[in-house]
Design an enzyme around this catalytic site. Structure first.
Site, short mmCIF file in Angstrom:
data_model
loop_
_atom_site.label_atom_id
_atom_site.label_comp_id
_atom_site.label_asym_id
_atom_site.label_seq_id
_atom_site.Cartn_x
_atom_site.Cartn_y
_atom_site.Cartn_z
N ALA A 63 0.85 -1.19 0.00
CA ALA A 63 0.00 0.00 0.00
C ALA A 63 0.88 1.24 0.00
CB ALA A 63 -0.90 0.02 1.23
N THR A 65 1.42 4.05 2.21
CA THR A 65 1.08 4.33 3.60
C THR A 65 1.56 5.70 4.07
OG1 THR A 65 3.10 3.24 4.36
CG2 THR A 65 1.10 1.88 4.19
N THR A 104 -6.22 -0.24 8.11
CA THR A 104 -5.64 0.69 9.07
C THR A 104 -6.68 1.30 10.02
OG1 THR A 104 -4.52 2.87 9.20
CG2 THR A 104 -5.90 2.48 7.29
N ASP A 105 -6.21 1.76 11.17
CA ASP A 105 -7.05 2.49 12.11
C ASP A 105 -7.49 3.84 11.53
OD1 ASP A 105 -4.36 3.28 12.20
OD2 ASP A 105 -4.52 4.06 14.24
N TYR A 127 -5.47 9.00 2.78
CA TYR A 127 -4.96 7.66 3.11
C TYR A 127 -6.06 6.79 3.69
CZ TYR A 127 -2.58 3.98 5.70
OH TYR A 127 -2.20 2.76 6.22
N LYS A 131 -7.87 3.49 1.87
CA LYS A 131 -7.79 2.17 2.52
C LYS A 131 -9.19 1.64 2.81
CE LYS A 131 -4.74 0.05 3.54
NZ LYS A 131 -4.07 -1.02 2.76
#
Length: 294
Positions: A63, A65, A104-105, A127, A131
């Site tokens: 990814a 990130t 991801t959080d 981001y 995601k």
């Protein structure tokens, strides 16, 4: 056979290590530490090579990130985090592979923290948005999948040619340099070794749906930094708290994106409390003969 994309990254390197001989690492620039690997530019969206290998499991860890880079170049973020994920999801379905997507959080807005798997996603930056859209592509095209959300990964190994936050901080403190670290942004820092072992267990048990695999201790980057300094007997006085509003960030960050890991507590390899995770990190660095940290 298990195929791991992003095998040269912070999480990917540990994943190929824990799966050992039964893994093929897919990389583009940073070569993975595995005997079997495949060099592939996923951004071309031509992933026939993955389909030809016909793995039983695909772990999609690749990814973009870099949160600020995503904000500056949303087209690239969409290509790498959404379009690539869509094509991999389609391939997984065609070859009847179990697909694991690393998310991801940052899919959450960070207004309250302790997010559960079924809480509503509401990303506040590119981001997180890309995601989350990747998650939706997985659910749309794959019938046999696991979406894994994690938070602020760190580890004893540099990846993709650069240090993670923990290694960066340790180098600074070892050199006696002062650092300012945000104290008002809370996450669930995750040791990559702990993450990889939890994920391996999920793969072996063919867990499906969504699961949060992260550290068990929500805390700010400042508090994490102080504990890291204490663990390595370095001068915590070099660390000063700062506000996120003082940072020259391009993208907004969630203020509290910590993840609820109760579901993961059912695993044999449970999420580690921060003290235990940092002890493991110290042991790994001490056992690495090439480490310059200590």
């Amino acid at each position: 056979m298990i195929l791991v994309t992003g095998a040269g990254g912070l999480l990917g390197k540990k994943l190929v290590k824990v799966f050992d001989d039964d893994v093929v690492g897919v990389y583009y620039k940073s070569k993975p530490e595995t005997s079997r690997y495949l060099s592939l530019d996923l951004s071309s969206l031509n992933i026939k090579a993955i389909e030809d290998l016909s793995p039983d499991v695909i772990i999609h860890a690749a990814a973009l990130t870099d949160v600020d880079k995503c904000e500056k170049d949303p087209g690239l973020a969409r290509l790498l985090n959404v379009d690539v994920t869509r094509e991999i999801s389609k391939v997984a379905e065609r070859i009847n592979a179990y697909l694991v997507y690393i998310s991801t959080d940052y899919v959450f807005d960070g207004k309250r923290g302790n997010y559960r798997e079924d809480d509503e996603a509401s990303p506040i930056n590119v981001y997180g948005l890309t995601k989350f859209e990747g998650e939706k592509e997985v659910m749309r095209f794959s019938s046999n999948y696991l979406i894994v959300r994690t938070s602020t990964p760190y580890g004893s190994n540099p990846a993709s040619g650069k240090d993670n936050f923990a290694l960066w901080l340790l180098r600074k403190l070892k050199n006696g340099e002062k650092v300012r670290i945000v104290s008002d942004q809370v996450t669930s820092p995750t040791l990559n070794t702990n993450f990889a072992l939890m994920l391996k267990e999920c793969v072996e048990k063919k867990v499906k749906g969504i699961i949060h695999l992260a550290g068990a201790s929500p805390l700010s980057r400042y508090d994490f930094s102080v504990l890291l300094a204490r663990t390595f007997n370095l001068d915590e006085g070099l660390i000063s708290p700062a506000s996120s509003s003082e940072m020259n960030w391009i993208a907004k960050r969630p203020m509290n994106s910590s993840l609820n890991v109760e579901k993961a507590m059912m695993l044999e390899n449970k999420p580690l409390k921060i003290e235990d995770a940092l002890k493991t990190l110290k042991k790994e660095i001490e056992e690495n003969e090439n480490s310059e940290i200590i």
